[in-house]
Design an enzyme around this catalytic site. Structure first.
Site, PDB file in Angstrom:
ATOM      1  N   TYR A   1     -11.605  13.725   6.023  1.00 26.45           N
ATOM      2  CA  TYR A   1     -10.582  12.782   5.542  1.00 26.45           C
ATOM      3  C   TYR A   1     -11.265  11.435   5.395  1.00 26.45           C
ATOM      4  CZ  TYR A   1      -6.480   9.706   5.604  1.00 26.45           C
ATOM      5  OH  TYR A   1      -5.543   8.732   5.298  1.00 26.45           O
TER       6      TYR A   1
ATOM      7  N   ASP B   1      -9.607  15.381   1.735  1.00 28.82           N
ATOM      8  CA  ASP B   1      -9.185  14.206   0.980  1.00 28.82           C
ATOM      9  C   ASP B   1     -10.361  13.233   0.924  1.00 28.82           C
ATOM     10  OD1 ASP B   1      -7.997  11.994  -0.125  1.00 28.82           O
ATOM     11  OD2 ASP B   1      -6.477  11.736   1.426  1.00 28.82           O
TER      12      ASP B   1
ATOM     13  N   HIS C   1       0.673  14.639  -0.693  1.00 27.06           N
ATOM     14  CA  HIS C   1      -0.426  15.400  -1.289  1.00 27.06           C
ATOM     15  C   HIS C   1       0.012  16.854  -1.436  1.00 27.06           C
ATOM     16  CE1 HIS C   1      -3.904  12.495  -0.619  1.00 27.06           C
ATOM     17  NE2 HIS C   1      -2.916  11.928   0.053  1.00 27.06           N
TER      18      HIS C   1
END
Length: 517
Positions: free
Chosen positions: A158, A199, A306
């Site tokens: 992330y 991500d 998301h």
């Protein structure tokens, strides 16, 4: 086939809110299990779990899921911030797992290893980069269709977001990118295949952003330049300039427009697909060419700002015999709780000596119970004792008049009400009733009017919303939250979801400050 899925869930509770109430026992662990089953993946990597920094408060949904073994990494500095977690089916149990990219958090027991040359970083910088819980590694054994066993390392990541108002966060983001690349390339050099998924917080190409044309210096963004240096495409020929990783989605869908994975929840941009692609499954070049069968997005899956992304590989997983020490079921808070209900239903053989002692004890207990019952019977009242002065003689004794209560004299007579009032004629009685009715109605009407006027003056109600200029529809009120002179002020804007300027059904540019009350 091996199926991997990545999803930024924007808080572990976000997708659970809609599903936990579907369970008969409101069990969050069961709801999390259902989510994993719906994603239908062998390995599920979650980002932005926002788990507390205190391990003792980790909830069961991250630790005990039937059929899975889980691994979590959270921010050391802030509670409810960042965090990643990886769920592996028991058929894809990793042989190693590790928190962070730098190796400073490694315990040398079940770690992945292979850190590369990190001399360009100071120890303080490495600790800071790993302090926000942004990377988690799991290493697996896989078997190809030819029967060869290979090593596959998944980096669940992330990446930081670069806030325009905080230039130091851009520096932090780029240093994190650099550390990620060093670790991934070191694993490749050690002979392991590598998948970076999660991500990355950067839309790589103009096709990956809804408004790339109107963004200044889109191609010059440092994050995009870093991705340019990391990723190659299938058209590249082998040589010194071939980059190590491939964007698997663009490998299968090179020209697919509107393939976004993140949308603004505040503006309702998902309704018109007004978003960007920030989530990726990146595989090393050899792995993608030889084993990747598909790469996909799941925009229909709700529960976060998301959507999940994933890939399918033509390999099978070889599960490890036991989970690595980092597995959350081995945490002190959960050790021993991973038990199946069948564990409590297994018939255990008893020792004959123990069994005889139990029977002897039960016989002694029965004898004592009989003795106690005999004592209770002997203490009960016999029928000839019911005439005693103690106790209740009969139910009617409660209804007998008391001898201590003074009684009224039978000779005392009270005057009647009629004798105390002056008699009225029938006409006077009718007139009195009419007058009383009129007075009562007038008083009730006046009281109601007073109350109505009072509440109208007190509760005037909200003013009608102004109409937007583009659609002539009622607006919505918003509040300024950005620090500055207008912080806390209210304003009106179009209520429609945000979308492309060329789409007439999207939000118009209407704006109006609200008058202070």
């Amino acid at each position: 086939m091996l199926r991997v899925v990545s999803w930024n869930i924007n808080g572990i509770r976000s997708p659970l809110q809609g599903m936990v109430y579907e369970e008969p026992s409101n069990c969050a662990a069961m709801a999390m299990g259902r989510i994993l089953d719906k994603l239908d993946a062998d390995i599920v990597c979650l980002q932005e779990t926002k788990v507390t920094s205190e391990r003792s408060k980790i909830q069961d949904p991250l630790a005990i899921i039937e059929g899975y073994n889980s691994y979590s990494f959270f921010s050391r500095n802030r509670s409810g911030y960042s965090g990643v977690a990886t769920f592996c089916k028991d058929s894809a149990t990793p042989m190693a797992a590790e928190e962070g990219l730098s190796g400073l958090l490694a315990t040398h027991n079940g770690d992945v290893g292979c850190y590369g040359n990190m001399d360009e970083f100071t120890q303080e910088e490495l600790r800071a980069l790993d302090s926000e819980g942004r990377a988690l590694l799991t290493q697996h054994k896989i078997r190809t269709w030819e029967g060869k066993q290979k090593t596959l390392t998944l980096i669940n990541v992330y990446c930081p977001h670069a806030d325009a108002g905080k230039p130091e966060r851009l520096t932090f983001k780029m240093r994190f990118y650099r550390l990620l690349q060093i670790r991934a390339e070191a694993l490749l050099a050690a002979g392991s295949h590598v998948i970076i998924l999660g991500d990355l917080n950067t839309a790589h190409c103009p096709i990956d952003h809804w408004d790339a044309v109107n963004l200044e210096c889109f191609e010059e963004d440092p994050g995009r330049k870093w991705m340019d240096g990391l990723l190659s495409n299938l058209g590249c020929q082998a040589g010194s300039h071939v980059r190590p990783f491939i964007d698997s989605y663009r490998c299968f869908q090179p020209k697919q427009e509107g393939a976004f994975t993140c949308w603004s929840a505040v503006s309702g941009a998902r309704h018109l697909n007004y978003g960007s692609r920030l989530d990726y499954v990146l595989g090393d070049r050899t792995l993608v060419i030889d084993t990747f069968q598909d790469s996909f997005l799941l925009p229909e899956v709700m529960g976060s700002d998301h959507c999940p992304v994933g890939a399918v590989l033509s390999v099978s997983s070889v599960p490890a015999k036991q989970c690595p020490p980092l597995c959350t079921r081995f945490l002190p808070e959960f050790a021993g709780t991973q038990l199946k209900i069948l564990r409590f239903l297994v018939h255990h053989k008893q020792d004959p000596v123990f069994k005889q002692s139990v029977l002897r004890l039960s016989k002694q207990t029965q004898v004592k119970m009989h003795q106690n019952k005999a004592r209770v019977r002997s203490t009960r009242l016999r029928p000839n004792q019911t005439g005693s002065s103690r106790g209740q003689k009969s139910l009617t004794s409660y209804f007998q008049p008391s001898s201590n209560r003074p009684q009224a004299s039978p000779n005392l007579e009270l005057p009647s009400m009629g004798a105390l009032m002056t008699p009225k004629t029938p006409e006077e009685e009718v007139m009195a009733k009419v007058v009383e009715g009129q007075v009562g109605a007038s008083e009730a009407k006046d009281e109601k009017e007073v109350q109505t006027s009072f509440w109208k003056s007190l509760l005037g109600g909200p003013l009608p919303m102004p109409l937007c200029g583009g659609h002539r529809e009622p607006c919505v009120m918003r509040t300024v939250k950005k620090p500055g002179p207008n912080l806390g002020r209210h304003f009106y804007m179009c209520a429609r979801p945000r979308g492309p300027p060329t789409d007439p059904s999207s939000r118009c540019n209407f704006f109006l400050w609200s008058r202070p009350s």
